[in-house]
Motif scaffolding. Structure first.
Motif, mmCIF file in Angstrom:
data_model
loop_
_atom_site.group_PDB
_atom_site.id
_atom_site.type_symbol
_atom_site.label_atom_id
_atom_site.label_comp_id
_atom_site.label_asym_id
_atom_site.label_seq_id
_atom_site.Cartn_x
_atom_site.Cartn_y
_atom_site.Cartn_z
ATOM 1 N N HIS A 267 -28.696 -31.096 55.875
ATOM 2 C CA HIS A 267 -30.138 -31.119 56.648
ATOM 3 C C HIS A 267 -30.709 -31.371 55.175
ATOM 4 C CE1 HIS A 267 -30.809 -27.084 59.581
ATOM 5 N NE2 HIS A 267 -29.835 -28.559 60.328
ATOM 6 N N HIS B 269 -25.631 -26.979 56.228
ATOM 7 C CA HIS B 269 -26.365 -26.558 57.066
ATOM 8 C C HIS B 269 -25.624 -24.950 57.618
ATOM 9 C CE1 HIS B 269 -28.783 -25.516 60.609
ATOM 10 N NE2 HIS B 269 -27.546 -25.527 61.530
ATOM 11 N N ARG B 270 -26.313 -24.302 57.172
ATOM 12 C CA ARG B 270 -24.608 -22.960 57.024
ATOM 13 C C ARG B 270 -25.844 -21.849 55.941
ATOM 14 N NH1 ARG B 270 -20.542 -25.715 53.340
ATOM 15 N NH2 ARG B 270 -21.432 -25.281 51.088
ATOM 16 N N ASP C 159 -26.225 -32.299 61.672
ATOM 17 C CA ASP C 159 -25.388 -31.683 61.125
ATOM 18 C C ASP C 159 -23.333 -32.282 61.257
ATOM 19 O OD1 ASP C 159 -26.498 -29.104 61.754
ATOM 20 O OD2 ASP C 159 -26.368 -29.523 63.984
ATOM 21 N N ARG D 57 -32.104 -33.591 60.255
ATOM 22 C CA ARG D 57 -31.091 -33.338 60.792
ATOM 23 C C ARG D 57 -29.801 -33.562 61.232
ATOM 24 N NH1 ARG D 57 -32.528 -27.721 62.115
ATOM 25 N NH2 ARG D 57 -35.122 -27.455 62.811
#
Length: 693
Positions: free
Chosen positions: A660, A628-629, A657, A655
């Motif tokens: 994803h 997730h970036r 973290d 989701r």
């Protein structure tokens, strides 16, 4: 700087049997070898190893450790070799010097890589002899005391941060609190100069305005305990500036809002007196709820023992009080070093538990960034205590989960975890543990670490083990994909491919073995042409480019005129083994042979099917777990475009973290086309996992 006779006298004072001639020879040796070298301060370089040796005598360490301190920089900074050291001072000293010697500067490395490699060598040397750590900590402490002489602000900042992030926490983990506090103070001055100046200035104001308030409170405490018949020594001080700043940052408060600026230490004769003193203090003054900790009955992992409590003095002022025996105080201030006193028979033998964990992390870490992350997690967090059902105690960082607990018990137990009971109740694996929890791990024989666990585990050991297991699983899957692709490639080579041709290809491509070849194919590091040329040199010279053909899907085995659909549960594509299910009054539904939904087709007629010779084009489904970036989704889309695959549907399914998870439906030509796309996804740094579903 200590003179030669002064250093020898210090050692002889606590070890009359020390070899005076050997100590003298080591002193002269370091002076001669470092010769005219200068430090940034302008002092002779040999003043540094001599001062480090002096620190070792303060701790009353054995003769070999003192000599190691004298010689610890000779191999790096002079022409001396480890063989020279062994010839002059014996194998034990040579081994210790080799362990402490810092790596030469490697200019092409980043700061993180340099720090990681230094740390890797350091931890491995520590595991063999903990005296390496004691000398290294003294070396770093003396360097920090002279850090202000270094002209480059960037270099001062780098050394200070490395000290704050690695060496001060290591000092804390072995119980050397005096070293830890001084390192933190000196590093804090460099890293946050404005905050350091402000806090030390305010503490100076308190000293001048409050006069002898610290002494007055200490006297009151001593009088209260004396009246109750408890003999004690009481000392007081303002809190450490770095400790105050850390508290301000954590609580988001100003200096004025910090109420427990003062700390007092009560030293008793016996453990019983510790608890009696605690009872008296809680009777005379009101205690602050939630601030009492008993590290005597449950010591910290570094052996630290003491009672901690906070009292409200004169209605408004909070003061922290630590209560311990004299022996506890000696061990608490110098921790592991106190056990190494020159004639102790109970010296630490080999690596202590947390150090063994660090060595495991070194082995599991993939690169410099991972090593530093995992190590910082392992050495620099507040602790909680949790128990196994049989009563074994494990210390973990705050926020630790049952998965962290399982890996702390044993790496194999962590890998086989499928569930957990906390205090007898089934709880999710991501549940944070509290002090005193009893944790029972439920394991499964076929279980394996899950990538999603990285979203909630907090210990370096757990993160390193999970990443290693996930990488190993991914490697095996990539090799399996590579073998499938290899079969397709070798079928296009104009000769039969045997084991000899594969071995020759491995050599031509300068790979380690056959698995490495399959991994390179599966991870899209080698093109088809490169593999063909390696198998049969010259085989691609006249290889024609195959024109792209769009062909409709045809199925063999159907009765003429009978319609069919491709099952949405398994998304079969040309190249899969397939079977048909025919329900009365309906067409045939085509499934992949390993589809889980086939179990529901018992009442239907099964039809043996196969793909037509030139069948092309179907919808395959891929599940991709992205970091997730920013940019990761765009990179995945780019891979689809590069491989001529059209996206029919994309759905964010989870989701968790820092990940994803997406399910993607793609138009592909056949199984080989889909396999290449999965292979390209797995080769991407943006994608943690990819699989066909």
């Amino acid at each position: 700087m200590l003179r030669q006779y002064e250093l020898v006298e210090r050692v002889k004072a606590y070890d009359p049997d020390a070899d005076e001639a050997l100590l003298n020879r080591a002193y002269v040796y370091t002076v001669q070898k470092h010769g005219s070298q200068k430090r940034a301060s302008g002092d002779p370089y040999f003043s540094h190893p001599i001062e480090v040796a002096g620190l070792m005598t303060d701790l009353k360490l054995d003769q070999d450790t003192v000599i190691t301190a004298l010689l610890h920089d000779t191999v790096e900074d002079t022409l001396t070799t480890i063989e020279d050291i062994e010839h002059q001072f014996g194998p034990d000293v040579a081994r210790l010097v080799d362990g402490v010697t810092k790596l030469s500067k490697i200019e092409q490395m980043t700061d993180d890589e340099r720090a990681a490699e230094n740390l890797r060598k350091f931890l491995l040397a520590m595991s063999e002899d903990l005296r390496v750590l004691l000398v290294k900590l003294a070396d770093r402490l003396h360097n920090m005391r002279t850090l202000h002489f270094i002209k480059s602000p960037d270099k001062r900042q780098r050394i200070a941060r490395e000290t704050m992030e690695i060496y001060a926490p290591l000092a804390e983990r072995v119980g050397m609190y005096e070293y830890m506090r001084e390192m933190q103070l000196l590093a804090f001055e460099q890293i946050e100069p404005e905050a350091y100046a402000t806090i030390t200035g305010r503490l100076e104001q308190i000293r001048s305005s409050e006069g002898g308030q610290v002494d007055a409170i200490a006297l009151k405490v001593k009088q209260a305990l004396a009246e109750a018949g408890v003999r004690v020594e009481v000392s007081g001080r303002e809190k450490h500036p770095y400790s105050i700043w850390k508290k301000m940052a954590e609580r988001h408060v100003s200096f004025e809002q910090i109420t427990d600026i003062f700390a007092f230490r009560v030293v008793t004769d016996t453990i019983e007196d510790c608890y009696r003193a605690l009872g008296v203090l809680h009777t005379v003054w009101q205690s602050v709820p939630g601030r009492f900790k008993d590290y005597i009955s449950t010591p910290k992992s570094n052996g630290y023992r003491s009672l901690h409590t906070s009292l409200i003095y004169e209605s408004t002022m909070r003061v922290e009080v630590q209560i311990r025996t004299r022996e506890m105080h000696r061990l608490n201030e110098f921790g592991l070093a106190a056990h190494w006193a020159y004639k102790q028979g109970d010296r630490p033998d080999g690596a202590v538990g947390w150090l063994r964990d660090l060595i495991e992390i070194v082995d599991a870490s993939h690169d410099a960034e991972e090593l530093l992350e995992h190590t910082r997690l392992a050495i620099y967090q507040d602790r909680i205590f949790a128990f196994t059902p049989k009563g074994a105690l494990f210390q973990l960082p705050k926020g630790a989960t049952p998965v962290d607990f399982a890996f702390a018990v044993h790496t194999d137990l962590g890998a086989q975890t499928v569930g957990a009971k906390i205090n007898g109740r089934h709880m999710p694996l991501r549940t944070p543990l509290n002090n005193g929890d009893v944790v029972e791990i439920i394991k499964g024989k076929s279980a394996e670490p899950q990538l999603s666990w990285l979203g909630f585990v907090v210990t370096g050991k757990a993160r390193a083990a999970i990443r290693r297991a996930v990488r190993q699983k991914e490697r095996e899957e990539v090799i399996a994909i590579g073998r499938m692709l290899f079969d397709d490639i070798s079928a296009r080579v104009p000769s039969k491919i045997g084991r000899k041709a594969i071995r020759a290809a491995v050599e031509r491509l300068e790979l380690e073995d056959e698995d490495a070849l399959m991994h390179a194919i599966g991870s899209a590091k080698l093109s088809d042409r490169e593999v063909m040329e390696a198998l049969v040199p010259g085989s691609t010279a006249d290889l024609p480019e195959l024109p792209a053909q769009e062909q409709a899907i045809s199925i063999k085995g159907l009765t003429p005129g009978v319609g069919f659909t491709l099952a949405p549960c398994c998304h079969p594509v040309p190249g899969d083994r397939i079977v048909g299910l025919r329900h009365r009054g309906e067409g045939v539904q085509v499934h992949a042979i390993d589809c889980l939904e086939l179990a529901s087709g018992i009442d239907a007629d099964w039809v043996d099917l196969s793909w037509g010779e030139r069948s092309k084009g179907a919808v395959g489904r891929v599940r991709a777990v992205l970091y997730h970036r920013p940019g990761t989704l765009a990179e995945m889309a780019g891979i689809f475009a590069q491989n001529n695959a059209n996206v029919i549907n994309l759905e964010l399914t989870q989701r968790d973290d820092p990940f994803h998870t997406y399910d993607v439906d793609l138009e592909v030509n056949d199984l080989m086309h889909l396999t290449r796309i999965v292979s390209a996804l797995r080769a991407s740094e943006a994608i943690a996992q990819a699989e066909r579903i």
